[in-house]
Write a protein that holds these residues in place. Structure first.
Motif, PDB file in Angstrom:
ATOM      1  N   ASN A   1     -18.272  16.553  42.465  1.00 25.50           N
ATOM      2  CA  ASN A   1     -17.383  17.498  41.771  1.00 25.50           C
ATOM      3  C   ASN A   1     -15.925  17.063  41.785  1.00 25.50           C
ATOM      4  O   ASN A   1     -15.148  17.477  40.922  1.00 25.50           O
ATOM      5  N   THR A   2     -15.532  16.261  42.758  1.00 18.62           N
ATOM      6  CA  THR A   2     -14.123  15.874  42.894  1.00 18.62           C
ATOM      7  C   THR A   2     -13.970  14.366  42.985  1.00 18.62           C
ATOM      8  O   THR A   2     -14.895  13.644  43.388  1.00 18.62           O
ATOM      9  N   LYS A   3     -12.766  13.892  42.647  1.00 19.67           N
ATOM     10  CA  LYS A   3     -12.466  12.460  42.734  1.00 19.67           C
ATOM     11  C   LYS A   3     -12.499  11.982  44.192  1.00 19.67           C
ATOM     12  O   LYS A   3     -12.931  10.858  44.473  1.00 19.67           O
ATOM     13  N   ALA A   4     -12.087  12.861  45.103  1.00 18.18           N
ATOM     14  CA  ALA A   4     -12.090  12.491  46.516  1.00 18.18           C
ATOM     15  C   ALA A   4     -13.518  12.234  47.000  1.00 18.18           C
ATOM     16  O   ALA A   4     -13.779  11.267  47.727  1.00 18.18           O
TER      17      ALA A   4
ATOM     18  N   VAL B   1     -23.518  22.706  33.579  1.00 18.08           N
ATOM     19  CA  VAL B   1     -23.279  21.305  33.905  1.00 18.08           C
ATOM     20  C   VAL B   1     -24.501  20.697  34.580  1.00 18.08           C
ATOM     21  O   VAL B   1     -24.782  19.498  34.415  1.00 18.08           O
ATOM     22  N   TYR B   2     -25.251  21.506  35.328  1.00 17.00           N
ATOM     23  CA  TYR B   2     -26.466  20.994  35.967  1.00 17.00           C
ATOM     24  C   TYR B   2     -27.418  20.420  34.915  1.00 17.00           C
ATOM     25  O   TYR B   2     -27.979  19.334  35.097  1.00 17.00           O
TER      26      TYR B   2
ATOM     27  N   GLY C   1     -29.957  15.886  32.315  1.00 16.32           N
ATOM     28  CA  GLY C   1     -30.384  15.312  31.048  1.00 16.32           C
ATOM     29  C   GLY C   1     -30.048  13.845  30.881  1.00 16.32           C
ATOM     30  O   GLY C   1     -30.464  13.216  29.902  1.00 16.32           O
ATOM     31  N   ARG C   2     -29.302  13.278  31.841  1.00 13.17           N
ATOM     32  CA  ARG C   2     -28.980  11.848  31.758  1.00 13.17           C
ATOM     33  C   ARG C   2     -30.205  10.972  32.009  1.00 13.17           C
ATOM     34  O   ARG C   2     -30.220   9.799  31.652  1.00 13.17           O
TER      35      ARG C   2
END
Length: 519
Positions: free
Chosen positions: A271-274, A346-347, A352-353
């Protein structure tokens, strides 16, 4: 998917001329009397769906691709017909079952011995990490039913202890796992020893990703596809799985899951860049081929990562949802969500990828106790069937890593000539001391770790898609007649000082990657 659901046969609908007549499913009373007696000894009062569907095809000598999970009775589905066809008066391997692990080999041979209790069929189990002595004794006694891992089976073939000239049946069990563990080169080498006559081949797999279908195309001839509870083979579905993990040990839980699943390729969403950066560093420190993609990257770094993605030589891409937009990784086997997304929709976008273009895939998500409730709510909202799985324990991971390491080491050993083997014998006493001395044992573990990491850091080897027609056995109408191969000859003893030796592990000179095992 429920195990008590009936199986359905499938053939390619747009090519009816390639379809072969369907065979009705069998009941227990339809089996030969001695097989009914075997079922009675096992306490089976009826056949499971996979057995009822598969038995008639194998008894009639037809190739099959079976979609079946563990616990459906699939072992009995191929052991029963193999026992019905084996000629007990003829010594030598007539039925060969290839499996990915020694544990499965032990299970299969135990069930085979239980089914054939009191019978005259001789069996042998061949797997790494066990003494050759017992295996050689069983083979020399004329074992007719052989179960083994591809690497150890290949070892016995190279040494001349196992001969497949009388082989009539070949079974590839849990083929999806065999490919994920990197056994494909060994399986192709074993294929070089298959007889030129027609043999009946069965492939069992829990899922059918594209590389598993291509494997089937190299070993099977016009197979009938038998799939659980569907009119189509399960190649268009995404399997949704969640693991409940300790909140403070999510990173180590991810490592355990990756070791057990051993994905060919995956996107890991954070969820985050960190978290993207942190997870990437953890994966790299554990020896995995991983790279990150986030908005913090310079354009040059981003282009470098995307270049690896487009070439297909990056195994794990760790990314945020924003950074991963517009990126398409072909034949992505897994999507792993390190944490649940804030937005439920978003899930679905993440999951779906995988499972695109007729492929199957796995969508895995890690949740803690509180996040589990949110995940179940998302599943209800979008009608997603999601399965909870127990987080693998340390013992589970160590056992599987040991299996994999032994297979890799045996494969490495087969590349060594006599001079190299003579050279390594100088370290035999040291290897024994390292294994027996508790204080020195970490040195051995360090060497094994370095070797293992050098292997798993590379993408998992799977059959390449050549782009040529006819590779998909479900769609293919016919196969080209393979070139006639010269009959195998026993390697002649080398003269002293001639370089490589008769004990070389190289595949026989006549071995070719033929697309079929029959003329």
């Amino acid at each position: 998917m429920e195990h008590d659901e009936h199986m359905n046969e499938t053939t390619q609908a747009d090519e009816p001329e390639s379809a072969t007549p369907r065979i009705p499913e069998a009941g227990l009373n339809d089996l030969p009397e001695f097989l009914q007696e075997a079922c009675a000894r096992m306490g089976w009062t009826s056949l499971t769906p996979v057995q009822a569907r598969t038995l008639p095809y194998l008894i009639s000598g037809r190739d099959v691709m079976v979609q079946s999970r563990t616990g459906t009775g699939k072992t009995g589905a191929y052991v029963l017909p193999l026992f019905e066809k084996i000629d007990v008066t003829r010594p030598g391997c007539q039925a060969l079952v290839l499996v990915p692990t020694r544990e499965l080999a032990r299970q299969v041979i135990a069930e085979a011995q239980a089914i054939g209790h009191g019978g005259k069929i001789k069996t042998a189990s061949l797997y790494g990490g066990a003494s050759y002595t017992t295996q050689l004794t069983d083979l020399r006694a004329g074992a007719q039913f052989v179960v083994g891992t591809p690497g150890r089976v290949l070892d016995h073939l190279l040494k001349g202890a196992l001969n497949l000239d009388h082989l009539s049946f070949l079974v590839l069990d849990e083929a999806d796992r065999m490919l994920s563990m990197g056994f494909y080169p060994d399986m192709k080498a074993v294929q070089g020893y298959l007889p030129r006559k027609k043999i009946t081949t069965a492939l069992f797999s829990a899922t059918y990703p594209p590389h598993v279908k291509r494997l089937a195309g190299e070993f099977l001839h016009k197979p009938q596809v038998l799939s659980l509870s569907s009119d189509h083979m399960h190649v268009t579905e995404v399997e949704h799985v969640y693991y409940k993990v300790p909140g403070m040990k999510r990173d180590r839980a991810l490592i355990r899951i990756l070791e057990m699943e051993n994905p060919a390729s995956a996107i890991i969403f954070c969820n985050t860049k960190a978290n993207v950066h942190y997870v990437t560093v953890v994966l790299k420190r554990f020896g995995y081929d991983a790279d990150e993609l986030s908005s913090d990257l310079s354009q040059g770094a981003r282009d470098r990562v995307l270049g690896r993605v487009r070439k297909g030589d990056l195994r794990f891409l760790v990314a945020t949802d924003v950074a991963a937009r517009g990126i398409d990784i072909p034949e992505l086997s897994h999507v792993i969500q390190y944490e649940p997304p804030e937005d439920p929709e978003v899930y679905i976008h993440r999951a779906g990828r995988t499972g695109r273009a007729g492929a199957s895939g796995q969508a895995i998500i890690l949740v803690d106790v509180i996040e589990e409730l949110k995940m179940r709510s998302i599943a209800r909202q979008f009608g997603v069937p999601i399965e909870e799985r127990d987080l693998p324990g340390d013992d589970d991971v160590q056992e599987l890593m040991s299996e994999r390491a032994i297979a890799l080491l045996e494969a490495k050993m087969r590349t060594r000539d006599l001079l190299q083997k003579e050279r390594q014998e100088r370290f035999g006493p040291l290897a024994k001391a390292l294994g027996e001395d508790e204080e020195l044992r970490p040195l051995m573990a360090m060497l094994l770790d370095e070797f293992y990491q050098s292997c798993v850091s590379k993408p998992v080897a799977v059959p390449a898609d050549t782009g040529k027609k006819g590779k998909d056995p479900v769609k293919s109408e016919s196969r080209k007649r393979p070139r006639r191969r010269p009959r195998k000859k026993r390697p002649a003893a080398r003269k002293e000082g001639s370089g490589s030796a008769s004990g070389s592990n190289q595949a026989p000179r006549n071995q070719q990657p033929a697309s079929s095992n029959r003329e």
